[in-house]
Scaffold this motif. Structure first.
Motif, PDB file in Angstrom:
ATOM      1  N   VAL A   1     -44.813  22.542  66.275  1.00  0.00           N
ATOM      2  CA  VAL A   1     -44.771  21.624  65.354  1.00  0.00           C
ATOM      3  C   VAL A   1     -44.651  20.034  66.860  1.00  0.00           C
ATOM      4  O   VAL A   1     -44.785  20.770  67.539  1.00  0.00           O
ATOM      5  CB  VAL A   1     -43.309  21.096  64.534  1.00  0.00           C
ATOM      6  CG1 VAL A   1     -44.021  21.830  63.304  1.00  0.00           C
ATOM      7  CG2 VAL A   1     -42.469  21.365  65.047  1.00  0.00           C
ATOM      8  N   ASP A   2     -44.672  19.333  66.397  1.00  0.00           N
ATOM      9  CA  ASP A   2     -44.771  17.864  67.673  1.00  0.00           C
ATOM     10  C   ASP A   2     -46.197  18.101  68.231  1.00  0.00           C
ATOM     11  O   ASP A   2     -47.182  17.388  68.612  1.00  0.00           O
ATOM     12  CB  ASP A   2     -44.173  18.415  68.323  1.00  0.00           C
ATOM     13  CG  ASP A   2     -42.469  17.018  68.145  1.00  0.00           C
ATOM     14  OD1 ASP A   2     -43.014  16.755  67.297  1.00  0.00           O
ATOM     15  OD2 ASP A   2     -41.615  17.606  68.622  1.00  0.00           O
TER      16      ASP A   2
ATOM     17  N   VAL B   1     -64.867  15.266  70.715  1.00  0.00           N
ATOM     18  CA  VAL B   1     -64.839  15.924  69.775  1.00  0.00           C
ATOM     19  C   VAL B   1     -63.348  16.063  69.400  1.00  0.00           C
ATOM     20  O   VAL B   1     -62.832  16.631  70.208  1.00  0.00           O
ATOM     21  CB  VAL B   1     -65.090  17.702  69.539  1.00  0.00           C
ATOM     22  CG1 VAL B   1     -64.698  17.755  68.195  1.00  0.00           C
ATOM     23  CG2 VAL B   1     -66.728  17.317  69.727  1.00  0.00           C
ATOM     24  N   GLY B   2     -62.830  14.879  68.392  1.00  0.00           N
ATOM     25  CA  GLY B   2     -61.108  14.685  68.070  1.00  0.00           C
ATOM     26  C   GLY B   2     -61.262  15.879  67.200  1.00  0.00           C
ATOM     27  O   GLY B   2     -61.498  17.051  66.975  1.00  0.00           O
ATOM     28  N   ALA B   3     -59.746  16.299  67.683  1.00  0.00           N
ATOM     29  CA  ALA B   3     -59.093  17.813  67.123  1.00  0.00           C
ATOM     30  C   ALA B   3     -57.733  17.097  66.686  1.00  0.00           C
ATOM     31  O   ALA B   3     -57.088  16.619  66.887  1.00  0.00           O
ATOM     32  CB  ALA B   3     -58.630  18.755  68.303  1.00  0.00           C
ATOM     33  N   PHE B   4     -57.369  17.117  64.559  1.00  0.00           N
ATOM     34  CA  PHE B   4     -56.300  16.747  64.465  1.00  0.00           C
ATOM     35  C   PHE B   4     -55.760  17.697  63.091  1.00  0.00           C
ATOM     36  O   PHE B   4     -56.868  18.111  62.574  1.00  0.00           O
ATOM     37  CB  PHE B   4     -56.256  15.448  63.670  1.00  0.00           C
ATOM     38  CG  PHE B   4     -57.174  14.145  64.478  1.00  0.00           C
ATOM     39  CD1 PHE B   4     -56.625  13.791  65.695  1.00  0.00           C
ATOM     40  CD2 PHE B   4     -58.674  13.804  64.095  1.00  0.00           C
ATOM     41  CE1 PHE B   4     -57.237  12.748  65.961  1.00  0.00           C
ATOM     42  CE2 PHE B   4     -59.496  13.609  65.584  1.00  0.00           C
ATOM     43  CZ  PHE B   4     -58.842  12.301  65.955  1.00  0.00           C
ATOM     44  N   ASP B   5     -54.313  17.735  63.505  1.00  0.00           N
ATOM     45  CA  ASP B   5     -54.059  18.632  62.391  1.00  0.00           C
ATOM     46  C   ASP B   5     -53.803  17.924  61.200  1.00  0.00           C
ATOM     47  O   ASP B   5     -53.258  16.474  60.685  1.00  0.00           O
ATOM     48  CB  ASP B   5     -52.356  18.839  63.288  1.00  0.00           C
ATOM     49  CG  ASP B   5     -52.861  20.124  63.785  1.00  0.00           C
ATOM     50  OD1 ASP B   5     -53.936  20.481  63.547  1.00  0.00           O
ATOM     51  OD2 ASP B   5     -51.610  20.689  64.120  1.00  0.00           O
ATOM     52  N   PHE B   6     -53.349  18.394  60.048  1.00  0.00           N
ATOM     53  CA  PHE B   6     -53.242  17.987  58.557  1.00  0.00           C
ATOM     54  C   PHE B   6     -52.167  18.887  58.437  1.00  0.00           C
ATOM     55  O   PHE B   6     -52.733  19.743  57.255  1.00  0.00           O
ATOM     56  CB  PHE B   6     -54.800  17.554  57.678  1.00  0.00           C
ATOM     57  CG  PHE B   6     -55.236  16.600  58.016  1.00  0.00           C
ATOM     58  CD1 PHE B   6     -55.715  15.392  56.862  1.00  0.00           C
ATOM     59  CD2 PHE B   6     -56.391  16.869  58.818  1.00  0.00           C
ATOM     60  CE1 PHE B   6     -56.712  14.780  57.385  1.00  0.00           C
ATOM     61  CE2 PHE B   6     -57.201  15.385  59.723  1.00  0.00           C
ATOM     62  CZ  PHE B   6     -57.274  14.728  58.395  1.00  0.00           C
ATOM     63  N   GLY B   7     -51.425  18.512  57.754  1.00  0.00           N
ATOM     64  CA  GLY B   7     -49.969  19.205  57.535  1.00  0.00           C
ATOM     65  C   GLY B   7     -49.231  19.184  56.655  1.00  0.00           C
ATOM     66  O   GLY B   7     -48.896  18.150  56.419  1.00  0.00           O
ATOM     67  N   GLY B   8     -48.107  19.961  56.620  1.00  0.00           N
ATOM     68  CA  GLY B   8     -46.904  19.537  55.872  1.00  0.00           C
ATOM     69  C   GLY B   8     -46.774  20.037  54.448  1.00  0.00           C
ATOM     70  O   GLY B   8     -45.255  20.343  53.731  1.00  0.00           O
TER      71      GLY B   8
END
Length: 461
Positions: free
Chosen positions: A77-78, A95-102
């Motif tokens: 996390v963070d 190329v963007g990289a992103f998290d979808f979490g929780g």
């Protein structure tokens, strides 16, 4: 036309026989097996494997403009976990990289955003499902990952027809961050909430697509509330429709990965013109309708879900508990490895994450690891090799001793001593073929030291 360009699902090699649980803890278990991530796997490494399979199945000239990763059991996390998958896939910096979490529902939010957006998006989901020993979540859960490449053009194998959602706030399943198990309210309460929400979203999606339920060829209904999902599937199914097997008997419920995993299994067998309904229950209901295109006739999965299900190997219940940190065991009597250096890793991203060597300036042979004198980059992650010799090390530090090291000759040149994984001692011998897999060497000071290991080539699996 916008929809799915390719799909991939990854199952770890380990299988826990549910019948071995009750003799140890006195309760729980049941029939069938569940998938078990190895001690050196986490949601990031499994997500990479699924993403790699999806990209291999896609057309050669298709690359993502963005990578999105969803999990409720992240390695960090963070820090963004998707960037590790990005590096291992050797994607461009733009190329963007992103998290979808929780939350479990995040994966459907990610998929729906990709389907309604623009560009080519690689959506990846992974999960490691745990529960207290003897509990229902332990037996019903499963570990795995899935990836869906979303985009536009003639290569779309499943066109997006419609989507719909229903949302309601109620506490059915919850878990505080860091807890090893989820708490669940009484099952009948969740069932009374999910059934009307699921049916409402399903009818809304059908209306938008101007379809009737008897036009649905493959109906996928999934969610962590198994009782509600089963009841809803019976309610939504039609005499001509086909309710997709949830793989509960052989895989278990892989949580965030499960919607993509089941969709991948359908795309591997679907014919042109078939309608697929994906219904997911999580804090409401989300429905996505797809129709397969003529492009699916030439679509081939690199490693099918059925092949992976058949290729698993048993994991003892005691080993499973130790891997999940549920059973404290005697630690290795060797000093723990030092914290990985962020600066050193940053100087060797191509090698450490992408397994990219260099060519020797004089002979052109692969340098593994690459030397400063090396010239052209040589990606080696997808190059198989052959074991020349090996050793079983029972003294070196490992979370699951012993360590099996092998000297591997790669096809086309290059030799490297490398750790093996997902293998028993009796299966290793000179001449055995291996392939590379992205794993976790160890964790120190909460920093995961990701690198590559070798695993046996097991036919199609």
């Amino acid at each position: 036309m916008r929809g799915i360009l390719a799909a991939g699902a990854y199952l770890p090699h380990g299988r826990l026989d549910r019948s071995t649980i009750a003799p140890i803890v006195g309760s729980g278990g049941g029939k069938g097996t569940r998938t078990v991530a190895s001690y050196d796997e986490d949601t990031t490494t499994m997500g990479f494997e699924a993403a790699r399979l999806a990209l291999k199945a896609a057309a050669d000239d298709v690359l993502p403009d963005a990578l999105w990763f969803s999990t409720v059991t992240p390695g960090y996390v963070d820090k963004t976990n998707a960037t590790t998958i990005h590096a291992a896939l050797r994607l461009d910096e733009n190329v963007g990289a992103f998290d979808f979490g929780g939350a479990q529902r995040s994966v459907m939010g990610m998929l729906r955003a990709a389907l309604s957006g623009s560009g080519t998006v690689l959506t990846v989901a992974a999960d490691i499902r745990t529960g207290l020993p003897g509990g229902p979540d332990e037996a019903a859960g499963g570990d795995g990952a899935s990836a869906l490449l979303v985009g536009e053009g003639d290569g779309v194998i499943a066109e997006h027809l419609a989507s719909a959602s229903t949302t309601e706030e109620f506490v059915d399943r919850w878990r505080r961050p860091g807890e090893p198990r989820s708490k669940v309210w009484e099952e009948r309460f969740g069932e009374t909430r999910y059934l009307p929400l699921g049916e409402q979203a399903f009818q809304a999606a059908l209306k938008e697509a101007e379809l009737s339920r008897d036009q649905v060829d493959h109906l996928i209904v999934t969610g962590l509330h198994a009782r509600a999902a089963t009841a809803l599937a019976k309610r939504l199914g039609s005499p001509d429709g086909h309710v997709v097997d949830t793989r509960a008997a052989t895989v278990g419920n892989t949580g965030a990965a499960h919607p993509g995993l089941l969709l991948t299994s359908v795309l591997e067998i679907a014919e042109p013109g078939q309608v697929i309904a994906l219904v997911v229950l999580a804090d409401g209901a989300d429905v996505v309708l797809l129709r397969t295109t003529e492009a699916i006739t030439s679509y081939r999965s690199t490693r099918t879900l059925d092949d992976q299900v058949a290729a698993g190997a048993p994991v003892s219940y005691g080993k499973y508990l130790s891997w999940r940190k549920m059973l404290p065991v005697e630690p290795p009597r060797r000093p723990e490895p030092p914290r990985p250096s962020s600066s050193a890793a940053g100087r060797a991203i191509d090698w450490k994450f992408g397994f990219v060597g260099r060519s020797d300036p004089d002979s052109g042979a692969p340098q593994l690891p690459p030397l400063p004198s090396g010239t052209d980059p040589l990606p080696m992650a997808d190059v198989p090799g052959t074991i020349v010799t090996f050793t079983v090390d029972r003294l070196a530090y490992s979370e699951s001793p012993p360590i099996i090291f092998a000297v591997v000759d790669f096809d086309g040149g290059g030799r490297l001593p490398i750790e093996l994984t997902d293998v028993a001692e009796e299966d290793v011998a000179p001449g055995v073929r291996v392939e590379m897999t992205f794993r976790k060497l160890f964790t120190s000071d909460d920093i995961h030291n990701y690198f590559w290991k070798a695993r046996l080539v097991r036919g199609a699996a």
